[in-house]
Design an enzyme around this catalytic site. Sequence first.
Site, PDB file in Angstrom:
ATOM      1  N   ASP A   1      -8.875  -0.344  10.304  1.00 39.14           N
ATOM      2  CA  ASP A   1      -7.838  -1.087   9.534  1.00 39.14           C
ATOM      3  C   ASP A   1      -6.936  -1.979   9.999  1.00 39.14           C
ATOM      4  O   ASP A   1      -6.535  -1.895  11.288  1.00 39.14           O
ATOM      5  CB  ASP A   1      -6.726   0.255   9.226  1.00 39.14           C
ATOM      6  N   GLY A   2      -6.312  -2.951   9.471  1.00 35.87           N
ATOM      7  CA  GLY A   2      -5.320  -3.855  10.011  1.00 35.87           C
ATOM      8  C   GLY A   2      -4.109  -3.996   8.779  1.00 35.87           C
ATOM      9  O   GLY A   2      -4.362  -3.669   7.749  1.00 35.87           O
TER      10      GLY A   2
ATOM     11  N   GLU B   1      -7.835  -7.075  10.036  1.00 32.79           N
ATOM     12  CA  GLU B   1      -8.832  -6.361   9.575  1.00 32.79           C
ATOM     13  C   GLU B   1     -10.089  -6.858  10.356  1.00 32.79           C
ATOM     14  O   GLU B   1     -10.822  -5.928  10.831  1.00 32.79           O
ATOM     15  CB  GLU B   1      -9.246  -6.460   7.912  1.00 32.79           C
TER      16      GLU B   1
ATOM     17  N   ASP C   1     -10.960   0.008   4.443  1.00 21.86           N
ATOM     18  CA  ASP C   1     -10.348  -0.204   3.021  1.00 21.86           C
ATOM     19  C   ASP C   1     -10.258  -1.642   2.780  1.00 21.86           C
ATOM     20  O   ASP C   1      -9.705  -1.991   1.789  1.00 21.86           O
ATOM     21  CB  ASP C   1      -9.134   0.627   3.010  1.00 21.86           C
TER      22      ASP C   1
ATOM     23  N   HIS D   1      -5.528   5.125   0.979  1.00 19.61           N
ATOM     24  CA  HIS D   1      -4.600   6.181   0.274  1.00 19.61           C
ATOM     25  C   HIS D   1      -5.110   7.028  -0.899  1.00 19.61           C
ATOM     26  O   HIS D   1      -4.632   7.382  -1.896  1.00 19.61           O
ATOM     27  CB  HIS D   1      -3.260   5.553  -0.277  1.00 19.61           C
TER      28      HIS D   1
ATOM     29  N   ASP E   1      -4.710   3.585   9.407  1.00 23.42           N
ATOM     30  CA  ASP E   1      -3.793   2.800   8.353  1.00 23.42           C
ATOM     31  C   ASP E   1      -2.410   2.922   8.956  1.00 23.42           C
ATOM     32  O   ASP E   1      -1.541   2.085   9.547  1.00 23.42           O
ATOM     33  CB  ASP E   1      -3.680   3.288   7.102  1.00 23.42           C
TER      34      ASP E   1
END
Length: 296
Positions: free
Chosen positions: A9-10, A48, A70, A111, A121
């Site tokens: 994740d970024g 990302e 995501d 989420h 995240d």
Amino acid sequence: MSTVEIYTDGSCIGNPGPGGWAAIVLIDGQEASRLSGGEDDTTSNRMELTAAIEGLKGAPKGRPAHVFSDSRYLVNTMTRGWKRRKNNDLWDLLDAEMAGREVTWEWVKAHAGNQLNERVDRRARAEAKSRAGGDTGPDSGLTHVDQEGRGSMVDVGDKESTDRLAVAKGRVRTAPGTLALIKENAVKKGDVLGIAMVAGITGAKSTSSLIPLCHPLPLNQVAVEFDLDEEECSVEITATARTHAKTGVEMEALTAVSVAALTIYDMCKASDKTMRIDGVRLVRKTGGRSGDIELE
């Protein structure tokens, strides 16, 4: 040979702004390494990409890898052939890490309860905040704060007017029966989608009255569209706003989605107490100094 799982994740505070990335590498279901880092003056898309690159670096060479992210920007570029218009330096590094290795990609909804996705995240956000120094004072670079730390409307007088566009999305989740009533135009209060469309456009035109520090903008167009998703049992809302101005039109698109969603909720709440509004977010913007940004 078993597949290595990599969660990435970024995150970025501003675009560009301080950014962070994180990756978790699982080997045979066990956490083998936890990686994170960041950089200044960057974008979420770059973070990302960096997370995927570093995650692959942290996995054993030669082992097949399955990357979970995501980021639609990342996953759809790798699986659906989205064009690589920017960040070519990072795409080249990613290709180099993939050479000689079988890599598959999977998008996970942010989420939505995936614990590993939530962990990367949180770590990416923490890295971004750390680089920002947690500072919200007068020297923090926050454009809506004056030299004494008070809220202030940004002076855009010296900026050049350009064509700008913003696309936002959101969703109203309903009971199956409620979605059927909306589809059949059988809700007692009237034409739900027709009224919600007008409400969304009106909301976009009223944005500067609702959000204290927003500039009034001459809107060239606001379009509000709906997609009835029976599989997700929801109404997906897409708002597009266009202007030729000195500042962006993101808030107008987001307000259009929010007001349209609230209107759907209001018109259906008598028969459905389970409705939920979620996923209101910017998905695309063009124009201005920060250039084009594709988030989905």
